[in-house]
Design a protein around this motif. Structure first.
Motif, PDB file in Angstrom:
ATOM      1  N   ILE A  25       7.124   5.257  -2.566  1.00 53.90           N
ATOM      2  CA  ILE A  25       6.992   3.803  -2.694  1.00 53.90           C
ATOM      3  C   ILE A  25       8.328   3.074  -2.483  1.00 53.90           C
TER       4      ILE A  25
ATOM      5  N   ASP B 170      -1.513   1.591   2.241  1.00 47.89           N
ATOM      6  CA  ASP B 170      -1.880   1.007   0.947  1.00 47.89           C
ATOM      7  C   ASP B 170      -2.834   1.905   0.155  1.00 47.89           C
TER       8      ASP B 170
ATOM      9  N   VAL C  95      -2.036   4.551  -3.033  1.00 46.14           N
ATOM     10  CA  VAL C  95      -2.066   4.349  -4.491  1.00 46.14           C
ATOM     11  C   VAL C  95      -3.119   5.243  -5.136  1.00 46.14           C
TER      12      VAL C  95
ATOM     13  N   LYS D 241       0.472  -4.494   1.080  1.00 45.09           N
ATOM     14  CA  LYS D 241       0.646  -4.873  -0.322  1.00 45.09           C
ATOM     15  C   LYS D 241       2.138  -4.905  -0.674  1.00 45.09           C
TER      16      LYS D 241
ATOM     17  N   VAL E  61       1.968  -2.098  -5.475  1.00 45.29           N
ATOM     18  CA  VAL E  61       1.698  -0.683  -5.199  1.00 45.29           C
ATOM     19  C   VAL E  61       2.181   0.168  -6.375  1.00 45.29           C
TER      20      VAL E  61
ATOM     21  N   THR F 168      -0.390   2.232  -8.841  1.00 43.25           N
ATOM     22  CA  THR F 168      -0.231   3.676  -8.952  1.00 43.25           C
ATOM     23  C   THR F 168      -0.020   4.086 -10.411  1.00 43.25           C
TER      24      THR F 168
END
Lengths: 88, 566
Positions: free
Chosen positions: A36, B73, B76, B244, B249, B253
């Protein structure tokens, strides 16, 4: 609980917490880190058809999760033995 | 009746026969067998059962489709629903197993030495489980109606009868062994088409590798590069990039991970193994079995997305293949020729786009899109049913044990006998099936929206209470109760306001707090739970010595079963 027992159990707990923080550090790094937060930076590296950040988010993190649990199982089984908490 | 339908009937009936056979063989004769399968399940069997329990109709049917349309996306779900097992294995499962009771409210009630805490936990468990189970029964109905051409209602009733049979008769013991069988059915059904398609598209039989491989058309282009190109050409975001925000995110998650670790029907599975070391090991095995599907799903998503775009985009409507017509008849694909050119424009711009595709189709129609043999289509139906039934059964058990054990036996009528409690458990399981079936047939509009939020609710209520209960000896009852109530009410409020639009008009995305969607808000509600709990803890009573001893005791793996008597 007598003092001797108390000492043993808190030493065991301390070692357990040390393992937990290392393993959870890796858990965080591969998912929230590589998948991320640093995804865009890692994407400039390509392995086969995969951009690396994308690969961590959709494949790599999951493989590492599985490995982490089995490493934990091994470490704890050894720790149990060391402190005599194993039972068979 | 076509070939595919004959195969579907044969495979579905065979698998149902198997589940019923197992249920008869493994009936429960005591409350311990009913609640935790006697506590003697092997780690391997428990791992498979947990995987089947966990992977619902949503994982089997919808997840690959969602990722297919969301691209990056969609990660997640992949990380969230697997990473939660790391938390479960490291922070919860071993200690809860050592504690050695039957239910999650059991733990909360004993650890926080309070009937109120237990009742709050029961209330949270019921909200989480009911929102989740209604979606499963609906899933069963949908699979029946699409493949076997019966009404959704009839499908739900058939599903109810099957689950009723093995959950009421066998309790946890019956459920565990049917789930083992269901895992085998669903993983086989998911992998076979994925492997076939991977070979067709990339020449690699391993979908996880094929996804990152080159196309088998000899061009040497990587599949993902091609899909990124196709997507941006049509105006979508590149497949490997998301749209996103990073904050959202991150939050989603985390909510899914903490929620997974806090789901009562997953936690309770770890009460069924013999020793603490078995609980750790079976958490690892469960994740391994889950990972097989979860690493294949993103590959299926890429294959299906590429196939779909190549088949339809800019092509003549009259020349569409047979599967397109088949699924058009079910309403899952529809085309309106807005510019009357006889071709299908599939683009991101909503005004010019002529094609709508239901996401579930990416798994359901995959075998047809790839021209796979008829038995594979039947297999998908049996797999989808296995996924939905196994999860429904696990949830129903949580509901029934919350009622019979935590409410009736521990609060309302403590002098209930063992056989009385077993009957109470059976009757509440039956009652829960009927209510779940009712919601499956008459889904209130908000069920689908709420299923995804069950994780947020679990993260906001149980996760902090259990973690603090194990890792913070001085955590007291007032703090834990205040935390759980604050967390779950905040989450319910945010859902009502930003997802369901029950409080005034549904606000636009711009008004989300910290830019976090309702799906990710469980993370915030969880943090609030932690903070409220710790704050209240500071100013209220000290934890009794004997409770601190219980905590000391659950931290040590040996002597399972004596944790409470000590």
């Amino acid at each position: 609980m007598d003092l001797e027992k108390q000492k043993k159990s808190s030493a065991y707990w301390k070692e357990n917490l040390k393992y937990l923080s290392i393993l959870l550090g890796i858990w965080f790094a591969v998912s929230y880190g590589a998948g991320i937060l640093f995804k865009d930076a890692l994407d400039s590296i390509k392995i086969g058809g995969f951009k690396l950040g994308f690969w961590f988010a959709q494949q790599g993190a999951i493989y590492v999760f599985v490995i982490l649990i089995f490493v934990y199982v091994r470490l704890m089984n050894k720790l149990d033995e060391k402190y005599g908490y194993n039972e068979d | 009746m076509g070939d595919a339908q004959v195969w579907t009937y044969v495979l579905v009936l065979l698998s149902f026969g198997l589940y019923i056979g197992i249920a008869i063989w493994s009936r429960a004769s005591s409350t311990k067998e009913f609640y935790v399968a006697g506590g003697g399940v092997s780690p391997l069997a428990n791992g498979m059962a947990t995987a089947a329990d966990w992977m619902s109709a949503a994982s089997f049917i919808s997840m690959a489709g969602i990722i297919s349309f969301a691209g990056y996306d969609g990660s997640v779900y992949l990380m969230g629903w697997t990473g939660g097992y790391v938390l479960l294995a490291l922070l919860l499962a071993p200690y809860l197993r050592k504690f050695g009771k039957f239910t999650v409210p059991d733990f909360i009630g004993e650890r926080y030495y309070s009937k109120t805490a237990r009742i709050v936990a029961v209330f949270c468990a019921l909200i989480v489980s009911f929102t989740y189970v209604a979606g499963q029964m609906r899933g069963v109905g949908i699979v029946f109606s699409r493949y076997l051409e019966v009404d959704i209602e009839t499908g739900v009733v058939i599903g109810m009868v099957i689950v009723l049979f093995y959950a009421v008769l066998g309790g946890m013991k019956g459920i565990t062994y049917t789930q083992v069988a269901q895992y085998c059915v669903l993983i086989f059904a998911f992998m076979v088409p994925a492997i076939f398609i991977s070979i067709q598209m990339t020449g690699n039989p391993v979908p996880q590798l094929g996804m990152g491989g080159t196309l088998s058309d000899g061009s040497g282009t990587y599949l993902l590069d091609k899909l990124d190109g196709l997507s941006t050409e049509l105006g979508f975001a590149a497949y490997t990039d998301g749209s996103k925000s990073i904050t959202d995110v991150f939050a989603i998650t985390f909510a899914l991970m903490a929620g997974t670790a806090g789901l009562p029907h997953v936690i309770v599975r770890f009460f069924t193994v013999k020793r603490v070391r078995d609980a750790r090991k079976s958490a690892g095995l469960a994740l391994l079995f889950i990972a097989i599907l979860y690493t294949t799903a993103p590959a299926v998503a890429v294959f299906a997305r590429t196939n779909l775009i190549e088949t339809v985009s800019g092509k003549e409507y009259d020349k569409m293949p047979q599967w397109f017509k088949n699924w058009e008849a079910t309403g899952l694909i529809s085309h309106t020729d807005k510019n009357d050119d006889g071709k299908i424009q599939y683009v991101a711009d909503a005004k010019a786009n002529e094609l709508t595709v239901d996401r579930d189709i990416m798994v359901l129609a995959n075998p047809e899109i790839a021209n796979l043999p008829a038995w594979v289509i039947g297999l998908i139906a049996a797999g989808g049913l296995a996924a939905a039934l196994s999860t429904a059964a696990g949830l129903l058990l949580v509901i029934s044990s919350s009622v019979s054990h935590d409410l009736i036996k521990n609060v309302i009528k403590p002098d209930l006998t063992e056989s009385g409690e077993l009957w109470a458990a059976r009757i509440s399981a039956a009652g829960a099936v009927v209510i779940a079936g009712y919601f499956g047939i008459n889904p209130p509009g908000f069920v689908a929206a709420v299923v995804a939020l069950a994780f947020g609710l679990a993260a906001a209520s149980f996760f902090p209470a259990i973690i603090l209960g194990i890792f913070y000896k001085k955590m007291n009852s007032s703090g834990a109760i205040a935390g759980m109530l604050a967390g779950i009410s905040l989450m319910l409020f945010y859902m009502a306001k930003f997802k369901l639009g029950w409080i005034g008009e549904l606000p636009p995305k711009e008004e989300w707090w910290f830019g976090i969607s309702p799906e990710g808000f469980g993370t915030i509600a969880m943090l609030v739970n932690f903070m409220v709990a710790l704050l209240v803890n500071r100013f209220t009573e000290d934890v009794p010595k004997e409770v601190q001893d219980i905590v000391e005791n659950i931290r040590i793996p040996s002597g399972v079963g004596q944790a409470i008597e000590h």
